[in-house]
Structures are given as C-alpha cells and as structure tokens.
Enzyme design. Structure first.
Site, PDB file in Angstrom:
ATOM      1  N   SER A 146       0.824  -1.201   0.000  1.00 21.27           N
ATOM      2  CA  SER A 146       0.000   0.000   0.000  1.00 21.27           C
ATOM      3  C   SER A 146       0.865   1.260   0.000  1.00 21.27           C
ATOM      4  CB  SER A 146      -0.973  -0.031   1.185  1.00 21.27           C
ATOM      5  OG  SER A 146      -1.910   1.008   1.095  1.00 21.27           O
ATOM      6  N   ASP A 307      -1.078   1.342  -4.555  1.00 17.76           N
ATOM      7  CA  ASP A 307      -1.894   0.236  -5.051  1.00 17.76           C
ATOM      8  C   ASP A 307      -3.316   0.676  -5.394  1.00 17.76           C
ATOM      9  OD1 ASP A 307      -2.597   0.480  -2.313  1.00 17.76           O
ATOM     10  OD2 ASP A 307      -3.303  -1.583  -2.271  1.00 17.76           O
ATOM     11  N   ASP A 309      -5.942   1.922  -3.831  1.00 17.42           N
ATOM     12  CA  ASP A 309      -7.172   1.701  -3.071  1.00 17.42           C
ATOM     13  C   ASP A 309      -7.537   2.919  -2.215  1.00 17.42           C
ATOM     14  OD1 ASP A 309      -5.230   1.394  -1.109  1.00 17.42           O
ATOM     15  OD2 ASP A 309      -5.922  -0.574  -0.430  1.00 17.42           O
TER      16      ASP A 309
END
Length: 578
Positions: A146, A307, A309
């Site tokens: 992340s 990533d 998100d």
C-alpha cells in the site's frame, strides 16, 4: 528455535538466494539487525502479511512469500477440487520485488495443482478484487505494501467474493501458514510446465475493459457530466503507483477531458523518489500536484496511493489556497452528493445502508439518517465492510449505497469488495462538476455540508515504534489505557468506555456494561459527555499505535479549538507513558 539457530540455518542453506546471502554477510556483525530479521516469523495475520524486504523469516523475501503461498494452497486444497480449479488471481503493484514475488506465489500454488491467473503487469488492488469475481476464482492475492515506505512489501489475500478474508476463514488460513516450519525448502513448479498445463494463465485484456465499464455505472448524473465535465480542471497524480491508466481512462470516457497528470509522478517508481511518503494522507504528497494546480487554476487535485485503493483530494479554500481534505470530509461530501441526487431521482432504496468504521466521523451517520438510510459501524479495515456487503447480498436485508473509512478509502459500486480509489476519483470528479454547475467550489460545498449537519472535526495522531522494543511499548501504552482508564479528558468526563477486545461497552456513570456486536479487536474507544470521542488501536500493517479524535460543536472555530484540546490532553498522557 532461538534467533541465532534460525540465522545459522539460513546462512548455511546451500541454495540461499545470492542477494540475500550477500545482505546477511554485510550485517553479520550487527547483532541487533540480525536479531530483528530472525527473532520471529513475519506475522501472517487476518489481512495477510507486510514487512521490510530482506533476509530472514521476519522479512519479505522469496522464502516467506512461498510460505504464505503454500499456506494458501493448503487452505484451498482443503476446500476440494472445485476450489483448486477455480483458482487464484494474482496482481501486484510498483514496489521492489513485486513482479518476482507475484510469480513465486503462482509457482508455489501451481505445485499444489491450484490454477492461477496472473496479471502481466501492475494493476490497482480494486481491479484484483473485481477480477476474482469476474473470473469466478476462489481467491486472490495482491503483492503490495500500500502506502508504506519503499523498503516494504506485502501479501494480501482475497476470498471468493472479492473481499479480503473475514475473521473465520482468515484464522483458518493463518493456521495453515503458521503450520509450515521450514520456509527454505518449499518446492515450486516449473513456469513453462504450468503454462502448458493451463495451471498458469495470463489475465486477458477483457478484464480491464469490463472493470472500466463497471466503473461508469457509479456515475449518478450522466447528463451533468455531458454538460460541464469538460469544464472541470483536474490535476491527477498516481504517486508512482498503479492508478495512472485506469483513472485517466475512465475520466476521459465519462467526459472529463481537462485532466493533467503530474509528469514527475506518472511512471511507476519503487523508490517513490519525488515524495517522502507515497501516502495521500500526508499533505506533503500533494506538493507537486499543488504546483500544477496553481499553474492550471485547477478545480480538483487527486492523488492515489501506490496500489490505488486510497485517494486524497485537494481543493481551493475561500482564500484561494489549496487545502487537502481529510478522509472524513471527502467521505461526507461524496455521501451527501450521492444520497441527495438519488433522492431527487427517486432511486433511493427503502432499505439502503451506509457503512463506516468505528474510527470514522459521525458526520456520515448524520447524513445517512437525514435521508432515511441506515448507518452501520464496522471494525477498522475494509474487509469488514466487504463482509457485510456479501451478507446483505445473501439476505436482502439492506441495499449497499456507500462505504468508507477515514483513511481515504471509499466504495460506491459493489462490483468491487474493497476500497477503490479509481471509483472514488470518478465520483470526486462528478462532485466537482456538480458544484461547478452551481457556481461553487468543492470547499464551499463542504461548508454547506457542515452548515446543514453540524461542524464535525476529526484528527489522527500516530506513534511509530519499530522493532521488538517498539512492539512491547505499543502493547504497554494500550494496556495502561485499558487497566487505568481516564475518568476525565480535557475537562470532559468519560461517559462510555468501549473495549473491543472484551466486546464490552461500559456506561461509566452507572457502571453498567453492554455487549458490542462486532468481532474482537485490540481497540479502545472513549466517548465523552459532550459527544466528543477518542480511540486507540495498533496499526495492523505498520509498527504504529494510532490515536483517533472526533468532536462536534456549533461552529468551525469552536470545533477546531475543542479538537486541539482533546488531542493535547490525550497525547500528553501517551507521551508520559512512552
């Protein structure tokens, strides 16, 4: 086995990767560094694992990846042949070793006869969630850390519904992984043989196209975008990560043609060399985007994490300066826009539900209830929201409308079962178009939301405490608050103490407990008599302990002052302990 014995086993392993052996040789005289690499296995928890890249069982490397993948293979084997044949989709981000780790996972799964679908190059995490559902796979893996620093990588596991595994199956998977004692001798299959047997397949372009078409379905007002979408000036930065292609494509195809990408941050870069941290929660990550915004006179700045998100927004305030919105503010704006437009269109379902986490602003609840919708809290972690979506899909009890968490994660369309920054970028662009059509800025829209629902303010403080000693200190801080809870904070008495580890909420004034109907978690939340609150929890992915704060007052100035006082009082106690 003590750490020295583990170190000896690794350094003497005849087939140890050359790079790892060289690193061990370099640090052989540094006992502290060696101990940290070998004193324990890198924890494989309910969300997978995450850690620094390097040698040893407490680091991310080929052997710990194989261990995690073998655990997953054994877990899937136990579900039967159908699960093996449905297989696992694997995606990865732009970090060091991500492509290599993804392939090692595929080869390990293939050794056990589990089919894998591997993306040929990097993809956003939410597309992996979508691909699991699209390909009817039994699970998914994303190799990502992340927004952690460049030296980190990770391994996240997804279930058949495209969501991260909920506690029951996750605990079972953890048992399989932890049962593997020797990570060095795990066998992997031959790549060419797997491809010949169709046990390793490359994900086709049709998955990208299908995901893109699904993204378009979250647009609430297509006519609005046709009218003013092209007038909205947007600056976008993927912060060297995976969102570049997906975000630009869907924005352009829905009418947002004036999108400028921050060139210095457009291409994948595992060092994230233009930012101190590739985290849109950190305002410094917007530095270049703000420079672009000032030059272009942009209405909206968007920054996604590696990533893809999470997404952060920056907009011009009433002084003409760009300010980065908090996750709570962005969530409130998106939620109010979506519900208000659906109400106008007559498309709000009677059983609609909005989901947020226990550390997310109460403003979301106020907005949901204003439109007659149910608001539900979950534990921190989007997997709990995904789990509830799957449950309501089965029961029909509720229709999902929106899910979010304060840490910049949002979900609108449930064709994905994790937070989705690509969706959120499109929704934020539509939000900007809406306010533009009303001759307003997004910031003016935020003030309008506050005026309507109340002046809520929230903040987050973190302490980073690395290594074995750091973990012990984090546990000590939480234990102190649990065993000696504060009676009063910042001049306000504590009204309720919620201990999610014991699943009890204590009404302090009458010493009466009630049960918390959520899974157990090492989290403490204190609600004060004036309606303010603070919460303490250890990070599940970083060596941090986090402190969340929330207040609501009658004006923005009063709320900000109250928030500062609450923060100061709590953190003074924390620093006295640390």
């Amino acid at each position: 086995m003590n750490w020295r014995a583990r170190y000896a086993r690794w350094i003497n392993f005849h087939a140890l990767e050359k790079e790892l052996k060289e690193t061990l040789t370099k640090i052989e005289s540094n006992e502290e560094a060696l101990e940290d690499c070998f004193y324990k296995d890198l924890e494989f928890g309910t969300g997978g694992m995450r850690g620094e890249i390097g040698p040893g069982p407490n680091r991310m490397n080929t052997y710990t990846i194989r261990r995690a993948a073998k655990g997953l293979a054994l877990f899937i084997e136990a579900q039967g042949e159908e699960a093996k044949n449905r297989g696992v989709v694997i995606a990865y981000d732009s970090r060091h070793k991500s492509p290599e780790f993804a392939k090692e996972a595929a080869l390990t799964l293939g050794k056990h006869g589990v089919k894998t679908y591997l993306f040929l190059d990097l993809r956003p995490t939410p597309e992996l969630s979508y691909a699991v559902r699209k390909l009817n796979a039994y699970g998914g893996i994303v190799v990502t850390a992340s927004h952690n620093p460049p030296e980190y990588n990770g391994f996240k596991v997804y279930g058949p519904d495209g969501g991260q595994l909920p506690p029951g199956p996750a605990d079972e998977l953890v048992r399989y992984v932890n049962g593997i004692e020797d990570e060095l001798t795990i066998e992997v299959a031959d790549e060419l043989e797997l491809k010949a047997e169709r046990l390793l397949q490359i994900v086709a372009e049709n998955v990208d196209n299908a995901y893109n078409e699904e993204l378009k379905t979250i647009v609430v007002n297509p006519d609005l975008l046709k009218e003013v979408g092209g007038d909205v000036k947007i600056i976008f930065t993927p912060l060297h990560g995976t969102a570049n292609v997906s975000v630009r494509r869907v924005l352009e195809e829905t009418g947002f043609t004036d999108v400028t990408v921050v060139a210095e941050q457009e291409l994948p870069d595992p060092q994230f060399s233009t930012v101190k941290s590739p985290n849109p929660e950190e305002h410094a990550a917007f530095e270049l985007a703000i420079q672009y915004g000032e030059k272009e006179g942009a209405d909206l700045l968007l920054a996604t994490d590696p990533d893809a998100d999470r997404v952060g927004l920056a907009v011009k305030n009433n002084d003409g300066e760009y300010v980065v919105l908090t996750g709570n503010q962005t969530g409130a704006l998106l939620l109010d826009y979506i519900l208000s437009q659906k109400e106008k269109q007559g498309t709000l379902p009677a059983n609609g539900i909005v989901m947020k986490t226990i550390v997310t602003s109460e403003l979301g609840r106020a907005i949901a209830e204003h439109y007659g919708m149910t608001a539900m809290d979950t534990l921190t972690g989007f997997k709990f929201i995904g789990e509830k979506i799957a449950q309501f899909e089965q029961t029909g009890e509720h229709t999902f409308l929106f899910g979010y968490e304060e840490s910049y994660g949002y979900l609108i369309g449930d064709f994905v079962r994790d937070k989705d920054a690509v969706q959120a970028c499109l929704a934020a662009a539509e939000l900007a178009a809406y306010y533009k059509s009303r001759q307003m800025t997004v910031y003016e829209g935020l003030l309008e939301v506050y005026e309507k629902y109340g002046y809520y303010q929230e903040s987050l403080q973190s302490l980073t405490l690395k290594g074995k000693a750091g973990i012990e200190k984090i546990q000590s801080i939480i234990s102190s608050f649990r065993t000696e809870p504060p009676v009063e904070i910042a001049g306000n008495r504590v009204a309720y103490i919620e201990d999610y580890q014991s699943s009890q909420s204590m009404n302090v004034s009458i010493a009466e407990p009630s049960m918390i109907q959520l899974p157990k978690s090492n989290v403490l939340k204190y609600k004060l008599e004036d309606g303010s609150w603070f919460c303490i929890r250890p990070s599940g992915t970083e060596p941090k302990v986090k402190f969340y704060f929330g207040v609501q007052k009658n004006s923005l100035e009063e709320s900000r002052l109250s928030l500062q006082e609450l923060e100061l009082a709590v953190m003074n106690r924390v620093h006295a302990l640390s």
